[in-house]
Scaffold this active site. Structure first.
Site, PDB file in Angstrom:
ATOM      1  N   SER A 128       0.845  -1.198   0.000  1.00  0.00           N
ATOM      2  CA  SER A 128       0.000   0.000   0.000  1.00  0.00           C
ATOM      3  C   SER A 128       0.887   1.257   0.000  1.00  0.00           C
ATOM      4  O   SER A 128       1.686   1.429  -0.924  1.00  0.00           O
ATOM      5  CB  SER A 128      -0.948  -0.059   1.190  1.00  0.00           C
ATOM      6  OG  SER A 128      -1.974   0.888   1.054  1.00  0.00           O
ATOM      7  N   ASP A 176     -10.267  -5.670  -2.836  1.00  0.00           N
ATOM      8  CA  ASP A 176      -9.626  -4.608  -2.043  1.00  0.00           C
ATOM      9  C   ASP A 176     -10.487  -3.350  -2.111  1.00  0.00           C
ATOM     10  O   ASP A 176     -10.702  -2.791  -3.192  1.00  0.00           O
ATOM     11  CB  ASP A 176      -8.228  -4.361  -2.644  1.00  0.00           C
ATOM     12  CG  ASP A 176      -7.393  -3.372  -1.855  1.00  0.00           C
ATOM     13  OD1 ASP A 176      -7.957  -2.422  -1.273  1.00  0.00           O
ATOM     14  OD2 ASP A 176      -6.162  -3.555  -1.830  1.00  0.00           O
ATOM     15  N   HIS A 226      -7.350  -6.010   1.278  1.00  0.00           N
ATOM     16  CA  HIS A 226      -6.146  -5.200   1.505  1.00  0.00           C
ATOM     17  C   HIS A 226      -5.366  -5.662   2.742  1.00  0.00           C
ATOM     18  O   HIS A 226      -4.388  -5.030   3.135  1.00  0.00           O
ATOM     19  CB  HIS A 226      -6.581  -3.734   1.688  1.00  0.00           C
ATOM     20  CG  HIS A 226      -5.519  -2.713   1.411  1.00  0.00           C
ATOM     21  ND1 HIS A 226      -4.972  -2.528   0.168  1.00  0.00           N
ATOM     22  CD2 HIS A 226      -4.885  -1.805   2.223  1.00  0.00           C
ATOM     23  CE1 HIS A 226      -4.068  -1.562   0.215  1.00  0.00           C
ATOM     24  NE2 HIS A 226      -3.989  -1.113   1.459  1.00  0.00           N
TER      25      HIS A 226
END
Lengths: 280, 280
Positions: A146, A223, A256
């Protein structure tokens, strides 16, 4: 440097260290996994940069990486994601301030005194780690998740020769153009969008060399941040335009979280090991 | 029953559930990993009982078990370690009260209303789980860590036929004779030491059957609690006297943490899978 914890793990040692960072002007904590091979030789290593809200602890406890690192004879360092402490300014948003250093050097007050994560990772730790641990300085790679995926990609392109390969899980690839990145860049760097572009993987990839190793990116299609914050297909197009090899893999149903990372971390470590091993 | 989270993980699903427990008179949370195989058949499953201070979350996020569970086609349930909520009495010690249910049914006030973890695991969840998930009720095993190792061993002996095999990491094997167990048993069961013995693996093993599967126990020699609270060699001697096969493995340098569990969890799942698979 002060050791805070040490745990035997998969034949190697997982250690938690605290040190006073000169780049960040505050005490910092990182974890390092040293495989058994490090008892007899300097081993290759990977720096794993974590995402928003994380400390060193998330990857360390949740990624399930150390079995593979042990099998492959690779060390892994997991730093924190921002400067820490009562003196360090913060913000209410989870995507700005503490836990959200974005791996850049802030130029704006009050952030510029402490928020220098780029120097911390690519200069301070880059030199400090091989000096203090049995690591092969010339044989290291970088990976992230991320915001840490953004960090890994941008530091890979900015610091030529530092890292032999890069990979990322659900990275922020185009921070100048998505809400998380815009809030952070405006705060840390000010309003000059040209300054932002120096920290955007979609811009930096245009300096890619044809000799660069293939970049591995994994992205879950379940996600929640995919459409608004991540959009890895934009980076894929930039890579293709720049002649940078990329393997963007998308995975039905994965989100995620570290459950996603733990599922594919083995592939990332093998990806790096294949490139690093040639230099052992 | 209410699902709180679901994450795709190693091809299967990791889910967090909340439900109102009738055994404990409070809401409880557990995690369940369902491998891909559970989409087409009722799969064997393992209940993992955690140790002092833990919730369902420690094993779920830190053990690194789900890759192996996925490969083996086995589900894993991780329950909490005590009743929870503002109505539930607690104690200052980390080894009594919340986070320390010891997998027994308390008989003493004020504990007896909620602290009924034996009934919760071996009766309530035993029936509830196969009714609500694609699990093969007749094909399950039990495993645990520390206090949860005590829970796994004692429930295995007490509930004949419930669990086909048992294994443990650094278990409390002789709670009647060590400080953690004595504090808990005195509080939950009163001063009658004969009542304590009904919940002590070193006593219960004498009812072992020669047909029982071998018990696998892993113990780290760097475990701070080894000498005072754990002492697995006592249980080994009891097993040998009772004709119960046991494989007690000791490991130089490993401590009491999840880094230890994550290193050897693969062996435990394979141990159980070898016994469970005959009944698929």
């Amino acid at each position: 440097m002060k050791i805070k914890q040490t745990h035997k793990c998969h034949g190697g040692d997982l250690q938690i260290w605290e040190h006073g960072s000169t780049a960040l002007n505050c005490p910092m904590t990182f974890s390092i996994f040293l495989p058994e091979a490090s008892k007899t030789e300097n081993v290759p290593f990977i720096t794993f940069l974590s995402g928003l809200t994380c400390t060193h602890d998330n990857f360390t406890t949740k990624a399930g990486a150390y079995k593979y690192a042990s099998d492959l004879g690779i060390a892994i360092i997991a730093p924190d994601t921002s400067p820490r402490g009562d003196d360090v300014p913060d913000d209410e948003a989870f995507y700005f301030g503490k836990g959200a250093g974005f791996y850049i050097n802030a130029t704006q007050k009050p952030w510029s005194k402490h928020y220098r994560m780029e120097s911390y990772i690519a200069d301070e730790l880059y030199h400090l780690l091989p000096k203090n641990f049995p690591l092969n300085k010339d044989n290291q790679s970088i990976c992230g998740h991320s915001m840490g995926g953004h960090g890994a990609l941008t530091l890979y392109f900015k610091y030529r020769g530092h890292y032999k390969s890069v990979s990322a899980f659900a990275p922020i690839v185009n921070p100048s153009d998505v809400p998380w990145g815009q809030k952070a860049f405006k705060g840390y760097l000010g309003n000059n969008i040209n300054a932002w572009k120096q920290h955007d993987a979609c811009e930096l990839v245009h300096s890619a060399k044809s000799t660069n190793a293939e970049i591995l990116i994994d992205q879950g299609l379940g996600d929640d941040f995919l459409g608004e914050q991540l959009r890895p297909e934009i980076f894929k197009r930039c890579c293709e335009a720049a002649g940078q090899k990329i393997n963007l893999r998308v995975h039905e149903g994965y989100d995620h979280s570290y459950y996603f990372i733990s599922t594919f971390i083995e592939d990332h470590l093998i990806h790096h090991a294949n490139i690093l091993s040639g230099n052992r």
